[in-house]
Design an enzyme around this catalytic site. Structure first.
Site, PDB file in Angstrom:
ATOM      1  CB  SER A 130      -0.723   2.178  -1.301  1.00  0.00           C
ATOM      2  OG  SER A 130      -0.625   0.879  -0.786  1.00  0.00           O
ATOM      3  CB  CYS A 131      -5.873  -0.029  -2.506  1.00  0.00           C
ATOM      4  SG  CYS A 131      -6.273   1.437  -3.471  1.00  0.00           S
TER       5      CYS A 131
END
Length: 288
Positions: A130-131
């Site tokens: 996830s970013c």
């Protein structure tokens, strides 16, 4: 097969890729072929296909489509399943949610779908990449169809590990169910930030690998993908058919610590055996 390993020989190994990344892009612009320069997905499909997995991909889904797909993935011919792998490629969201076309879907809800009695004893591996950030690193992008802006700037910084504490609590709460009235309580150090008390039954058989990066929507090279996925796939080919998936994950952490120490993934394991993906005659790990 040793009693130290899950029995996977002759059974179906499954991978589900949940790729919601394009939903986080500015104005949801994507490349003309819809893949949004996603080397991670290409690499995962190639790697797991070589390991004889049945691979399924879902992209840019709504909440109902996502949940329905996951339920079908879990429940179809469950007696034939050797193991479940779920990879979530998900950006621009809160730490414990998956971005969807109509809102968000919590990771706790996702994990809870795997608490069915019929799948409790089946090993389950979740890989969450996830970013969160405004910048898009496309410095290595070579896809002519890509419409995304490129920004070459400072190295992205990972979010402080204390953000994960509440997430882990919710995950374990969702996955924890009493089995014959017996549970085990352990304390696991979450980096040096906080100690999380984990209560989970012996039968859950779950591994969660979680990496979150702030500042960038970071995809990396279109051929290699992000660092964690690239190293995971490389080590899975290298170690996954000779020893356990646990060894693979440890090697990923080792390499990330050397090359990218700010982005070493957090790993939560609740397993009673080792997961091995190769021919049982090729096990080289020491028998107990």
């Amino acid at each position: 097969m040793s009693i130290c390993y899950y029995d996977t020989v002759g059974r179906e190994k499954r991978l589900l890729i949940i790729n919601q990344r394009a939903l986080a892009l500015p104005n949801r612009t994507i490349s003309s072929d819809g893949t949004c320069c996603d080397g991670d997905e290409y690499l995962l499909v190639d790697t797991f296909t070589k390991l004889n997995f049945k691979v399924q991909t879902i992209r840019n889904a709504s909440k109902i489509v996502l949940e329905t797909t996951v339920r079908n993935y879990i429940e179809k011919n469950v007696k034939r399943v050797a193991c479940y792998f779920v990879v979530v490629l998900n950006d621009g969201n809160d730490a414990d949610t998956i971005l969807t076309t109509d809102g968000t879907y919590s990771l706790s809800e996702l994990y809870a779908l795997f608490t069915l009695y019929t799948v409790r004893a089946i090993p389950k591996v979740f890989l969450i990449q996830s970013c969160l950030g405004a910048k898009i690193d496309r410095s290595h992008c070579d896809r002519a169809s890509c419409q995304c802006d490129q920004e070459e700037d400072a190295h992205p910084t990972s979010v402080c590990h204390d953000i994960f504490v509440n997430t882990v609590r919710r995950v374990i709460h969702a996955c924890s169910r009493k089995s014959n009235g017996s549970t085990t309580t352990t304390e696991t150090k979450c980096s040096d930030v906080a100690t999380v008390v984990l209560t989970s039954p012996h039968t859950e058989e779950t591994i969660i690998v979680y990496l979150r990066i702030e500042a960038y929507l970071r995809y990396g090279d279109t051929k290699c993908g992000c660092f964690m996925i690239e190293k995971f796939c490389k080590n899975l080919i290298k170690y996954g058919t000779r020893s356990s998936v646990h060894t693979t994950i440890t090697m990923v952490q080792n390499e990330m610590q050397i090359t990218d120490p700010k982005h070493v993934p957090i790993v939560q394991m609740n397993c009673t055996k080792l997961l091995f993906l190769g021919d049982e005659n090729h096990i080289i790990m020491e028998e107990y």
